[in-house]
Enzyme design. Structure first.
Site, PDB file in Angstrom:
ATOM      1  N   ASP A  38      -1.233  -6.119   9.430  1.00 26.01           N
ATOM      2  CA  ASP A  38      -1.922  -4.886   9.018  1.00 26.01           C
ATOM      3  C   ASP A  38      -3.432  -5.107   8.951  1.00 26.01           C
ATOM      4  OD1 ASP A  38      -1.856  -2.116   7.975  1.00 26.01           O
ATOM      5  OD2 ASP A  38      -2.667  -3.056   6.183  1.00 26.01           O
ATOM      6  N   HIS A  52       0.528  -0.436  -1.786  1.00 30.20           N
ATOM      7  CA  HIS A  52      -0.302  -0.897  -0.651  1.00 30.20           C
ATOM      8  C   HIS A  52      -1.660  -0.192  -0.773  1.00 30.20           C
ATOM      9  CE1 HIS A  52      -0.706  -2.181   3.700  1.00 30.20           C
ATOM     10  NE2 HIS A  52      -1.713  -1.334   3.566  1.00 30.20           N
ATOM     11  N   HIS A  93      -5.973   0.063  -0.630  1.00 34.45           N
ATOM     12  CA  HIS A  93      -7.219  -0.310   0.046  1.00 34.45           C
ATOM     13  C   HIS A  93      -8.371  -0.241  -0.954  1.00 34.45           C
ATOM     14  CE1 HIS A  93      -6.137  -0.155   4.530  1.00 34.45           C
ATOM     15  NE2 HIS A  93      -5.030  -0.310   3.841  1.00 34.45           N
ATOM     16  N   CYS A 151     -13.741  -3.896   7.486  1.00 36.32           N
ATOM     17  CA  CYS A 151     -14.891  -4.647   7.939  1.00 36.32           C
ATOM     18  C   CYS A 151     -15.055  -5.811   6.958  1.00 36.32           C
ATOM     19  CB  CYS A 151     -16.113  -3.732   7.937  1.00 36.32           C
ATOM     20  SG  CYS A 151     -17.524  -4.526   8.668  1.00 36.32           S
TER      21      CYS A 151
HETATM   22 MG    MG Z   1      -3.377  -1.324   5.047  1.00 39.21          MG
END
Ligand code: MG
Length: 284
Positions: free
Chosen positions: A16, A206, A208, A239
């Site tokens: 991922d 999950h 971010h 990034c």
């Molecule tokens: Mg992800």
């Protein structure tokens, strides 16, 4: 507050994470990364995707990565976005597969070029085939809180996909804040509802780190009873190592926070630091 004794971290960096990086990373480097990750004691690593190489050139070495993961004796996951990919995964003796559907109709159509209903129909066929082979099945639901195209995503949009996955007996469901816009309140409330509506289902968080809230969101999900989280070494998947990184939450940050709170992960932080240092060299 609720602090469980143990949390499982699933390392998703090699798949991922790297899938969302534009610079191609050689198979040799990926394998070295997986070896370093394995040394940390992490129990499961997502190492490959059988997506068509034209769609995601970064994942063109799925067969080699699967073979390598088997040789290492790893319990690993591979993404299988469609039936063809699933057959390839089966041929390559992948033990754990992952499918994904977006909770946002627009995202799903742009990303997978299918409506949600078309995706769910294909998942039904994939689940039946995967069960014949006795594979462990993970269902990813992406964009579970908001979407760059549609804005806020409702609980019912998420529930529709979760209930399809749950009905077909997937082994775990990973709930993604794919664009990193969720906050601890919505995370807590949404996971509480999911656990209430699907008491038998194992959920994974999950998250971010786009807005720097991933750790707070993990803490909120733990309060709702979630005990598995995806994380990506070095925050791969956006990034990495640059200001404003929008990748997955970094494994080293999650493990450090949990260990400071006395929650076990089975992961060695020194080995993790070595894997993290190596991640920085991947794009050189
Ligand atoms: Mg992800």
């Amino acid at each position: 507050m609720h602090f469980p004794k143990q949390i499982e971290i699933i390392e998703v960096g090699p798949r991922d994470g790297l899938q969302n990086e534009s610079t191609f990373v050689s198979t040799e480097k990926k394998q070295k990364l997986v070896k370093l990750l394995e040394k940390t004691g992490v129990q499961r690593i997502e190492t490959a995707s059988f997506v068509h190489p034209r769609a995601v050139p970064q994942m063109a070495d799925a067969t080699e990565m699967a073979r390598f993961s088997l040789e290492q004796g790893l319990s690993f996951l591979a993404l299988t976005p469609n039936l063809k990919a699933l057959e390839l995964a089966i041929q390559n003796n992948v033990p754990q597969i992952a499918v994904f559907v977006g909770a946002s109709e627009t995202f799903n159509q742009k990303n997978i070029r299918r409506t949600i209903d078309e995706s769910l129909a294909e998942c039904t066929e994939m689940f039946a085939r995967a069960k014949e082979e006795r594979l462990f099945i993970r269902g990813y639901v992406s964009m579970c809180f908001s979407c760059p195209y549609e804005g806020a995503i409702s609980y019912d949009q998420v529930k529709k996909i979760v209930s399809h996955f749950a009905r077909h007996g997937v082994d775990e469901i990973s709930i993604g804040d794919t664009n990193g816009q969720a906050n601890p309140k919505i995370i807590f409330e949404r996971f509480m509802k999911l656990k209430e509506n699907f008491p038998q289902t194992v959920f994974v968080g999950h998250f971010h780190d786009t807005n720097g809230l991933a750790l707070a969101n993990i803490l909120a999900a733990i309060q709702a009873g979630v005990e598995r989280f995806d994380a990506s070494i070095g925050g791969l998947g956006g990034c990495p190592f640059s200001p404003g990184a929008t990748g997955n939450v970094a494994t080293e940050k999650v493990v450090s926070m949990l260990h400071q709170m006395g929650i076990e992960t089975g992961i060695d932080e020194q080995c993790l630091a070595q894997a993290s240092a190596y991640t920085k060299t991947l794009f050189e």
